[in-house]
Design an enzyme around this catalytic site. Structure first.
Site, PDB file in Angstrom:
ATOM      1  N   HIS A 110       1.207  -1.107  -0.192  1.00  0.00           N
ATOM      2  CA  HIS A 110       0.344  -0.031   0.316  1.00  0.00           C
ATOM      3  C   HIS A 110       1.186   0.956   0.342  1.00  0.00           C
ATOM      4  O   HIS A 110      -0.088   2.577  -0.380  1.00  0.00           O
ATOM      5  CB  HIS A 110      -0.831   0.057   1.456  1.00  0.00           C
ATOM      6  N   ASP A 115       3.386   9.225  -1.258  1.00  0.00           N
ATOM      7  CA  ASP A 115       2.279   8.466  -0.427  1.00  0.00           C
ATOM      8  C   ASP A 115       1.745   7.367  -1.476  1.00  0.00           C
ATOM      9  O   ASP A 115       2.033   7.898  -3.032  1.00  0.00           O
ATOM     10  CB  ASP A 115       1.418   9.293  -0.368  1.00  0.00           C
TER      11      ASP A 115
HETATM   12  O1  F6P Z   1      -0.410   3.261   4.291  1.00  0.00           O
HETATM   13  C1  F6P Z   1      -0.271   2.111   4.676  1.00  0.00           C
HETATM   14  C2  F6P Z   1      -1.345   1.967   5.816  1.00  0.00           C
HETATM   15  O2  F6P Z   1      -0.972   0.416   6.598  1.00  0.00           O
HETATM   16  C3  F6P Z   1      -2.475   2.490   5.343  1.00  0.00           C
HETATM   17  O3  F6P Z   1      -2.981   1.310   4.603  1.00  0.00           O
HETATM   18  C4  F6P Z   1      -3.069   2.436   6.914  1.00  0.00           C
HETATM   19  O4  F6P Z   1      -3.442   3.516   6.595  1.00  0.00           O
HETATM   20  C5  F6P Z   1      -1.475   2.890   7.578  1.00  0.00           C
HETATM   21  O5  F6P Z   1      -0.016   2.202   6.686  1.00  0.00           O
HETATM   22  C6  F6P Z   1      -2.341   1.833   9.055  1.00  0.00           C
HETATM   23  O6  F6P Z   1      -1.206   2.365   9.962  1.00  0.00           O
HETATM   24  P1  F6P Z   1      -1.068   2.346  11.436  1.00  0.00           P
HETATM   25  O7  F6P Z   1      -1.553   0.861  11.306  1.00  0.00           O
HETATM   26  O8  F6P Z   1       0.528   2.059  11.725  1.00  0.00           O
HETATM   27  O9  F6P Z   1      -2.036   3.594  12.038  1.00  0.00           O
END
Ligand code: F6P
Length: 488
Positions: free
Chosen positions: A157, A364
């Protein structure tokens, strides 16, 4: 085909709950519909030997949501350590922020191995596994070590950076070799895919031909699947949310003033300091815009135990306070700054209320906020998206006002331009973006990946052709390719 989807963070099927981050919110409706089993962390940890690692298994649409308590001894090293203090900064081209120990790496591998063991419970002859994101780069290899020969896909992602940046991650070579246990690796953009491909060729000296890398695990297809949203559903939710109490209160509080909105996790990749500085610059350079436009910045805390995130929280809070002190009046606050999460339903209404959406990350993977902001607009009187050219979404949303988030003056000018854009131009830009969003929905993303995974598991690529690449001799015995032992 039975599908098992794996991610660190999962979401329960409750539309009114706040959600932190794009992955869980994006996956929820499609996983719910598909009948897949979604496996992830419960957010809790457990000590010692666990006979049954699943804390909870509950129904999720036509499938199920299975949540694991992760091992207490390794959770910190895995999540705050290797995943978010080595991989995350490197993937977002901030290798200067890498802080990691050997113990963190070992914990990361332990948690990947732990997850692989737990997944065996869901393995049937027609199962395919789909692993999400950088928390589980080595999960495919762990599953292979446990004898799993079913198709395993992986989707990243985040961005995948240039060679010199990923090389800042300790053990990068071992990890990326392990990633080739996946049958399919999906990326958000062509650039990410190309960066990965270059690594495989120039660092691992492995052949990559027609988008297929060949390693000791066999074939791995490398492909691009830009993640989307259900734009029409989001538009309906936004129209409905306008009467939500939070949204109504916001509208009433504006007294005809225009609003710009930013919604982000509190993360250094999101460019919050630059964005707020740009608003500061805009109000300084164009004093006529004070009192006529304010910024609503929602910055949801995440990963607070990591020093870089704690520092950022302090820096942003101080900056907001300085800017408000400098430009505010007794009856006007330039920046409304909120450190909490909101449900998708409320966010949809907030986006629709704002005349400008500011999505200005330094780097991003995709940024679904950009897509959601567009989808939430009133087609008769749409707002304007100001979008960083370093967000994956800029590839598709090229009729947004694209900005360089490092150019503060440029951003300040562009935000002012957005505020005065005539209706005809706003509509043209909005319609062009909506067309793109409707052409690439989250449902199509999900279906395309799963179909390609199924095909990647069975396709026959001539290993002779792959071996014929002259400049790239493999250091590994191409056992799988030659014996077809692991060819699905
Ligand atoms: O961008 C990568 C990602 O996995 C997103 O999809 C998600 O929004 C974010 O990181 C979540 O981060 P965390 O679970 O550490 O708050």
């Amino acid at each position: 085909m039975n599908l098992v989807v794996v991610s660190n963070r999962v979401a329960r099927g409750k539309a009114n709950e706040p959600m932190t981050g794009g992955l869980a919110a994006a996956l929820l409706p499609v996983v719910e519909h598909s009948g897949a089993i979604w496996v992830g962390s419960s957010g809790r940890v457990r000590d010692g030997f666990q006979k049954e690692p699943f804390a909870e298994i509950e129904a999720l649409g036509a499938g199920a949501l299975a949540m694991l308590d992760l091992p207490a001894a390794h959770y910190g090293g895995y999540y705050e350590g290797f995943a978010n203090s080595a991989l995350w900064p490197a993937l977002h081209s901030r290798s200067d922020l890498i802080r990691v120990s050997q113990g963190d790496y070992l914990s990361y591998r332990e948690v990947n191995a732990f997850m692989a063991r737990a997944l065996l419970r869901f393995k049937k002859p027609d199962t395919a596994f789909w692993v999400q994101d950088y928390h589980f780069l080595a999960l495919g290899a762990e599953l292979r070590d446990l004898g799993v020969s079913e198709p395993i896909g992986f989707f990243l992602h985040t961005p995948w950076p240039a060679l010199a940046t990923i090389e800042g991650v300790p053990h990068h070579r071992e990890l990326i070799e392990a990633m080739l246990a996946y049958d399919l690796i999906g990326f958000q953009t062509e650039e990410d895919c190309e960066n990965f491909r270059s690594y495989v060729k120039s660092e691992l000296h492995l052949p990559v031909h027609d988008g297929v890398a060949l390693s000791r695990y066999g074939r791995t297809r490398l492909a691009v699947f830009p993640i989307g949203i259900d734009a029409d559903k989001f538009a309906q939710a936004a129209a409905k949310a306008i009467s939500h109490p939070d949204v109504s209160r916001l509208r009433r509080s504006l007294h005809g003033e225009r609003l710009a909105i930013g919604v982000d996790r509190l993360d250094y990749s999101k460019g919050l300091v630059n964005r707020i500085t740009a608003f500061d610059r805009m109000w300084t350079n164009q004093p006529g815009l004070t009192r006529t436009v304010s910024l609503l910045q929602i910055a949801t805390p995440s990963r607070g135990a990591i020093e870089a995130y704690g520092n950022l929280q302090n820096d942003v809070a101080k900056l907001v306070s300085d800017v408000n002190g400098r430009h505010g009046e007794v009856d006007w606050t330039p920046i409304r700054y909120l450190n909490k999460g909101y449900s998708q339903a409320v966010l949809a209404g907030l986006y629709r209320t704002a005349q400008v959406g500011v999505v200005t990350p330094l780097h991003d993977g995709m940024n679904l906020v950009a897509k959601e902001y567009v989808a939430a607009q009133n087609p008769e009187d749409p707002g304007v998206l100001v979008l960083s050219k370093f967000a994956g979404a800029a590839n598709e949303l090229d009729t947004a006002l694209l900005v360089n988030p490092h150019d503060i003056d440029g951003m300040a000018r562009t935000i002012a331009t957005a505020l005065t854009m005539p209706l005809t131009e706003r509509r043209l830009r909005y319609e062009a973006m909506m067309e793109k969003l409707r052409n690439r929905t989250i449902q199509q993303w999900f279906a395309d990946f799963v179909a390609t995974l199924r095909d990647s598991g069975t396709e026959k690529v001539s290993s002779d052709t792959l071996m014929a690449e002259p400049e790239e001799a493999s250091p590994w015995p191409l056992r799988a390719a030659q014996s077809a032992a692991r060819v699905h």
